[in-house]
Write a protein that holds these residues in place. Structure first.
Motif, PDB file in Angstrom:
ATOM      1  N   SER A 298      -3.589  57.606  38.327  1.00  0.00           N
ATOM      2  CA  SER A 298      -2.953  58.605  39.157  1.00  0.00           C
ATOM      3  C   SER A 298      -3.025  59.742  38.513  1.00  0.00           C
ATOM      4  O   SER A 298      -2.147  60.324  37.107  1.00  0.00           O
ATOM      5  N   ALA A 299      -3.089  61.537  38.524  1.00  0.00           N
ATOM      6  CA  ALA A 299      -2.500  62.645  37.160  1.00  0.00           C
ATOM      7  C   ALA A 299      -0.879  62.090  37.244  1.00  0.00           C
ATOM      8  O   ALA A 299      -0.008  62.038  38.623  1.00  0.00           O
ATOM      9  N   PRO A 300      -0.787  62.379  36.762  1.00  0.00           N
ATOM     10  CA  PRO A 300       0.987  61.801  35.740  1.00  0.00           C
ATOM     11  C   PRO A 300       1.170  63.171  35.846  1.00  0.00           C
ATOM     12  O   PRO A 300       1.489  63.879  35.499  1.00  0.00           O
ATOM     13  N   ALA A 301       2.755  62.523  36.577  1.00  0.00           N
ATOM     14  CA  ALA A 301       3.659  63.528  37.039  1.00  0.00           C
ATOM     15  C   ALA A 301       5.087  62.812  36.433  1.00  0.00           C
ATOM     16  O   ALA A 301       5.055  60.969  36.459  1.00  0.00           O
ATOM     17  N   ASP A 302       5.884  64.191  35.873  1.00  0.00           N
ATOM     18  CA  ASP A 302       6.924  62.554  35.976  1.00  0.00           C
ATOM     19  C   ASP A 302       7.999  62.275  36.823  1.00  0.00           C
ATOM     20  O   ASP A 302       9.319  62.011  36.762  1.00  0.00           O
ATOM     21  N   SER A 303       7.847  62.811  38.112  1.00  0.00           N
ATOM     22  CA  SER A 303       8.533  61.559  39.096  1.00  0.00           C
ATOM     23  C   SER A 303       8.194  60.246  39.180  1.00  0.00           C
ATOM     24  O   SER A 303       9.588  59.758  39.568  1.00  0.00           O
ATOM     25  N   GLY A 304       6.809  59.721  38.728  1.00  0.00           N
ATOM     26  CA  GLY A 304       6.352  58.677  38.330  1.00  0.00           C
ATOM     27  C   GLY A 304       6.925  58.294  37.027  1.00  0.00           C
ATOM     28  O   GLY A 304       6.616  56.879  36.869  1.00  0.00           O
ATOM     29  N   LEU A 305       7.697  59.504  36.326  1.00  0.00           N
ATOM     30  CA  LEU A 305       8.345  59.032  35.162  1.00  0.00           C
ATOM     31  C   LEU A 305       9.152  57.327  35.477  1.00  0.00           C
ATOM     32  O   LEU A 305      10.650  57.100  35.027  1.00  0.00           O
ATOM     33  N   VAL A 306       9.237  55.865  36.065  1.00  0.00           N
ATOM     34  CA  VAL A 306      10.764  54.906  36.277  1.00  0.00           C
ATOM     35  C   VAL A 306      10.803  54.142  35.033  1.00  0.00           C
ATOM     36  O   VAL A 306      11.628  53.800  34.922  1.00  0.00           O
ATOM     37  N   ASP A 307       9.172  54.050  34.160  1.00  0.00           N
ATOM     38  CA  ASP A 307       9.482  53.773  33.201  1.00  0.00           C
ATOM     39  C   ASP A 307       8.751  53.948  31.930  1.00  0.00           C
ATOM     40  O   ASP A 307       8.409  55.781  31.998  1.00  0.00           O
ATOM     41  N   SER A 308       7.959  53.718  31.091  1.00  0.00           N
ATOM     42  CA  SER A 308       7.643  53.721  29.765  1.00  0.00           C
ATOM     43  C   SER A 308       5.654  53.413  29.774  1.00  0.00           C
ATOM     44  O   SER A 308       5.554  54.114  29.079  1.00  0.00           O
ATOM     45  N   SER A 309       5.277  53.432  30.900  1.00  0.00           N
ATOM     46  CA  SER A 309       4.013  52.366  31.134  1.00  0.00           C
ATOM     47  C   SER A 309       3.096  53.025  30.867  1.00  0.00           C
ATOM     48  O   SER A 309       2.035  53.500  31.327  1.00  0.00           O
ATOM     49  N   ARG A 310       2.976  54.876  31.578  1.00  0.00           N
ATOM     50  CA  ARG A 310       2.253  55.792  31.351  1.00  0.00           C
ATOM     51  C   ARG A 310       1.125  55.578  29.945  1.00  0.00           C
ATOM     52  O   ARG A 310       1.918  55.811  29.252  1.00  0.00           O
ATOM     53  N   ALA A 311      -0.064  55.582  30.462  1.00  0.00           N
ATOM     54  CA  ALA A 311      -1.171  55.457  29.360  1.00  0.00           C
ATOM     55  C   ALA A 311      -2.524  56.528  29.720  1.00  0.00           C
ATOM     56  O   ALA A 311      -2.689  57.483  30.579  1.00  0.00           O
ATOM     57  N   ALA A 312      -2.963  56.978  28.672  1.00  0.00           N
ATOM     58  CA  ALA A 312      -3.952  58.089  27.649  1.00  0.00           C
ATOM     59  C   ALA A 312      -4.185  57.928  26.839  1.00  0.00           C
ATOM     60  O   ALA A 312      -4.123  57.505  26.306  1.00  0.00           O
ATOM     61  N   GLY A 313      -5.625  58.543  26.633  1.00  0.00           N
ATOM     62  CA  GLY A 313      -6.602  57.785  25.839  1.00  0.00           C
ATOM     63  C   GLY A 313      -7.582  58.134  26.435  1.00  0.00           C
ATOM     64  O   GLY A 313      -8.372  58.008  26.983  1.00  0.00           O
ATOM     65  N   PHE A 314      -8.422  59.077  25.547  1.00  0.00           N
ATOM     66  CA  PHE A 314     -10.020  59.481  25.539  1.00  0.00           C
ATOM     67  C   PHE A 314     -10.653  59.533  25.298  1.00  0.00           C
ATOM     68  O   PHE A 314     -10.651  59.650  23.594  1.00  0.00           O
ATOM     69  N   ASP A 315     -12.228  58.882  25.546  1.00  0.00           N
ATOM     70  CA  ASP A 315     -13.060  58.118  24.717  1.00  0.00           C
ATOM     71  C   ASP A 315     -14.442  59.385  24.960  1.00  0.00           C
ATOM     72  O   ASP A 315     -14.733  58.674  25.828  1.00  0.00           O
ATOM     73  N   ARG A 316     -15.050  59.961  24.566  1.00  0.00           N
ATOM     74  CA  ARG A 316     -16.359  60.131  24.657  1.00  0.00           C
ATOM     75  C   ARG A 316     -17.090  60.182  24.891  1.00  0.00           C
ATOM     76  O   ARG A 316     -18.233  59.868  25.842  1.00  0.00           O
ATOM     77  N   ALA A 317     -17.706  59.381  24.089  1.00  0.00           N
ATOM     78  CA  ALA A 317     -18.734  58.517  23.824  1.00  0.00           C
ATOM     79  C   ALA A 317     -18.707  57.789  24.717  1.00  0.00           C
ATOM     80  O   ALA A 317     -19.251  56.951  25.853  1.00  0.00           O
ATOM     81  N   ALA A 318     -17.711  57.090  25.232  1.00  0.00           N
ATOM     82  CA  ALA A 318     -17.477  55.682  26.285  1.00  0.00           C
ATOM     83  C   ALA A 318     -17.310  56.480  28.133  1.00  0.00           C
ATOM     84  O   ALA A 318     -18.509  55.691  28.155  1.00  0.00           O
ATOM     85  N   TYR A 319     -17.243  57.478  27.666  1.00  0.00           N
ATOM     86  CA  TYR A 319     -16.715  58.038  29.134  1.00  0.00           C
ATOM     87  C   TYR A 319     -18.535  58.631  29.663  1.00  0.00           C
ATOM     88  O   TYR A 319     -19.075  58.632  30.636  1.00  0.00           O
ATOM     89  N   ALA A 320     -19.739  59.558  28.977  1.00  0.00           N
ATOM     90  CA  ALA A 320     -20.060  59.901  28.740  1.00  0.00           C
ATOM     91  C   ALA A 320     -21.135  58.653  29.296  1.00  0.00           C
ATOM     92  O   ALA A 320     -22.300  58.741  29.635  1.00  0.00           O
ATOM     93  N   ALA A 321     -21.134  57.422  27.810  1.00  0.00           N
ATOM     94  CA  ALA A 321     -22.142  56.569  28.612  1.00  0.00           C
ATOM     95  C   ALA A 321     -21.601  55.551  30.005  1.00  0.00           C
ATOM     96  O   ALA A 321     -22.640  55.708  30.693  1.00  0.00           O
ATOM     97  N   TRP A 322     -20.516  55.527  30.119  1.00  0.00           N
ATOM     98  CA  TRP A 322     -20.696  55.272  31.893  1.00  0.00           C
ATOM     99  C   TRP A 322     -20.743  56.456  32.860  1.00  0.00           C
ATOM    100  O   TRP A 322     -21.496  56.129  33.926  1.00  0.00           O
ATOM    101  N   LEU A 323     -20.842  58.106  32.698  1.00  0.00           N
ATOM    102  CA  LEU A 323     -21.253  58.942  33.627  1.00  0.00           C
ATOM    103  C   LEU A 323     -22.834  58.145  33.616  1.00  0.00           C
ATOM    104  O   LEU A 323     -23.403  58.762  34.282  1.00  0.00           O
ATOM    105  N   LYS A 324     -23.713  58.104  32.080  1.00  0.00           N
ATOM    106  CA  LYS A 324     -25.386  58.025  32.260  1.00  0.00           C
ATOM    107  C   LYS A 324     -25.411  56.434  33.152  1.00  0.00           C
ATOM    108  O   LYS A 324     -26.541  56.738  34.042  1.00  0.00           O
ATOM    109  N   ALA A 325     -24.981  55.451  32.876  1.00  0.00           N
ATOM    110  CA  ALA A 325     -25.026  54.320  33.633  1.00  0.00           C
ATOM    111  C   ALA A 325     -25.030  55.102  35.283  1.00  0.00           C
ATOM    112  O   ALA A 325     -25.807  54.454  36.194  1.00  0.00           O
ATOM    113  N   LEU A 326     -23.733  55.924  35.768  1.00  0.00           N
ATOM    114  CA  LEU A 326     -23.820  56.370  36.980  1.00  0.00           C
ATOM    115  C   LEU A 326     -25.002  57.123  37.703  1.00  0.00           C
ATOM    116  O   LEU A 326     -25.141  56.741  38.390  1.00  0.00           O
ATOM    117  N   ARG A 327     -25.406  58.186  36.296  1.00  0.00           N
ATOM    118  CA  ARG A 327     -26.463  58.978  37.129  1.00  0.00           C
ATOM    119  C   ARG A 327     -27.775  58.227  36.959  1.00  0.00           C
ATOM    120  O   ARG A 327     -28.759  58.194  38.078  1.00  0.00           O
TER     121      ARG A 327
END
Length: 562
Positions: A298-327
């Motif tokens: 979900s959209a990261p909000a500090d109200s959900g920061l009960v620990d340090s498990s928030r994660a993020a990382g952007f991989d443009r090529a991987a996401y583009a491949a996913w969208l092409k598979a969806l298409r």
């Protein structure tokens, strides 16, 4: 053995019934496998769990020391908290007072104030660290509050502010001047709409346009048209994705009623593609490209920061491949692919996510920045999907209208925005866009590592989120240290930092310095101390024990020893 006709019929019917049951069970299993294993991926379970969580508030001692720190650390935290509280009282006095005066009459403000931090801390924090919600002016990349504090703006006005506030002030002023003679005449169109439609068709690469008052409304119409033309009932959304507050696209916590015609599936998953290949009731698939930064969360909000498990990382090529598979799957199955670009549209590329990822959608929604500073929602789509009636069945229509759709003043501000989007000055901001913002994130992360601070940033271009690298229950405190250093954040705190593209290197250097100063002060005040052997898992278990003890007091003794 000679079987009679009745026996043969019953046997055949039984075999058919068994086959249907097995098919249904297999389809149900495939759907279950395509769901994310978290509560976010299971809307009904999330709603049931939320209903069981009782309210309880920490007292002052627990607010400062719920993780059992040594007395010396607790004393540093107390001193730091009191110092921050005194600063907020002094520096934000008028802003706080004005906010308190209107809070009882603005339900939105009550909600955002209550959910800036985890609920156990909220009552105490609201009483001492409220900075206020008023600003009176903006200039460049800054906003000024009622006390005259000038803060670097990292709110992005929920994504509206793409090119700087001065840009939008000019769009609104010139737009209003352009339609002054017409004023707020509704129903009929001002001529500026013709140019808007042509530019939007060129940008989206699609055939037709409809205008709405918000991004939520544009998404509602996209889904409605997909259902109308495919004659299918269900929409697919992905775990964690936000598409407005409309019930069908926001199942689970926050929606008081179920959404029975919505499938919430796992993003970037072969199991999801398999569901799309097999089911016959799916009208459309909704994609929010912002999820590329944090798939299935979900959209990261500090109200959900009960620990340090928030994660993020952007991989443009991987996401583009996913969208092409969806298409490809949507093409094969006759499913409408909808890109919800209300938030990211025009931020990551002049042609939006379709241009950025190299994938064409059937329907695209825009909003936020497109109105040139005024409210707007826009749907662009293929002609075959945009038609709202059937020539051969005149009573079979897909109705959607709005009193303020195509408001002349909004259309004029949009016209200014779209004209300026093509100017050399604005096009220059897109030059090497990813490289510029990736380098800035890398430089800040290098400084944070050098200072041995347990924090780093992840980004999708100019949209950033803060990640915490060691277990802690107090990461949510960083938002208040950032505010004290002169950085304006939205109510979600450090979960989403949105830069306008007109941030210069000098502007960004100032923000980085302040970010580092805030994180250093927070560390020195003891908030990132953690007990030996602490983990995110142990923190969550401790909170679960608290919830059980408050929900079922008779189980308190069991919870303490479990």
């Amino acid at each position: 053995m000679d079987l009679g006709p009745a026996t043969l019929v019953l046997t055949a019917a039984g075999a058919i019934a068994l086959g249907v049951a097995l098919w249904a069970a297999k389809a149900r299993l495939a759907l279950s496998l395509a769901k994310h294993p978290s509560l976010t991926g299971h809307a009904r379970m999330a709603r049931r769990f939320a209903a069981l969580v009782p309210y309880y508030a920490y007292d002052e001692a627990d607010v400062l020391a719920c993780d059992g720190p040594p007395e010396e650390v607790a004393a540093r935290r107390r001193a730091g908290f009191l110092r921050l509280a005194a600063l907020f009282r002094e520096h934000f006095a008028r802003t706080r007072a004005a906010t308190a005066e209107v809070a009882e009459g603005i339900s939105d403000l009550q909600f955002t104030a209550a959910y800036r931090v985890p609920f156990q801390f909220s009552r105490f924090v609201q009483a001492h660290l409220a900075a206020g919600s008023f600003v009176q002016s903006s200039a460049g990349v800054t906003v000024s509050d009622l006390d005259g504090n000038r803060l670097y703006d990292l709110t992005g006005s929920y994504g509206v502010n793409l090119f700087g506030y001065d840009f939008y002030k000019e769009c609104v002023a010139r737009g209003l001047e352009r339609v002054r003679e017409l004023g707020p005449v509704l129903g009929a169109y001002h001529p500026v709409i013709a140019a808007n439609v042509e530019r939007l068709k060129a940008i989206s690469g699609l055939d037709e346009v409809s205008f709405h008052m918000s991004g939520t409304e544009a998404v509602m119409q996209a889904v409605r048209l997909a259902r109308y033309h495919t004659r299918r009932s269900h929409l697919v959304r992905f775990c964690g994705a936000y598409h407005g507050w409309w019930g069908d696209v926001a199942p689970g916590v926050g929606n008081p009623t179920p959404a029975p015609q919505t499938y919430t599936l796992r993003e970037m998953s072969e199991a999801t593609l398999e569901v799309l290949r097999r089911r016959r009731d799916i009208a459309c698939v909704l994609v929010n490209p912002l999820q590329a930064l944090h798939p299935n969360a979900s959209a990261p909000a500090d109200s959900g920061l009960v620990d340090s498990s928030r994660a993020a990382g952007f991989d443009r090529a991987a996401y583009a491949a996913w969208l092409k598979a969806l298409r490809a799957v949507c093409d094969a199955r006759g499913i409408a692919l909808i890109f919800d670009e209300v938030f990211v549209g025009f931020r990551i590329a002049p042609g939006g996510a379709q241009q950025y990822f190299g994938v064409k959608a059937d329907l695209v929604t825009y909003g936020k920045t497109l109105g040139g500073g005024l409210p707007i929602g826009v749907l662009c789509g293929r002609k075959a999907l945009m038609r709202r009636f059937r020539d051969d069945r005149p009573a079979d229509i897909c109705f959607a209208r709005g009193t303020f759709n195509s408001h002349p003043m909004v259309m004029a501000a949009m016209h200014e925005f779209l004209e300026r989007l093509e100017t050399p000055e604005i096009r220059a901001l897109y030059r090497d866009l990813d490289s510029v913002w990736n380098r800035r994130a890398e430089r800040l992360n290098a400084r944070l590592r050098e200072a041995r601070l347990p924090v780093e940033v992840a980004n999708l271009s100019s949209i950033w989120t803060v990640i915490y690298t060691q277990p802690s229950r107090y990461n949510w405190m960083l938002q208040f240290y950032l505010r004290a250093e002169g950085l304006a954040l939205s109510w979600v705190g450090s979960g989403r930092l949105i830069f306008s593209l007109n941030y210069t290197e000098t502007d960004f250097a100032a923000v980085a310095d302040r970010f580092l100063a805030a994180a250093t002060a927070m560390r020195d005040d003891g908030w990132w101390w953690s007990p030996p052997g602490a983990s995110n898992k142990s923190i969550r278990r401790g909170i679960l024990r608290e919830i059980i003890a408050h929900r079922w007091p008779l189980a308190r003794g069991v919870a303490k020893t479990s």
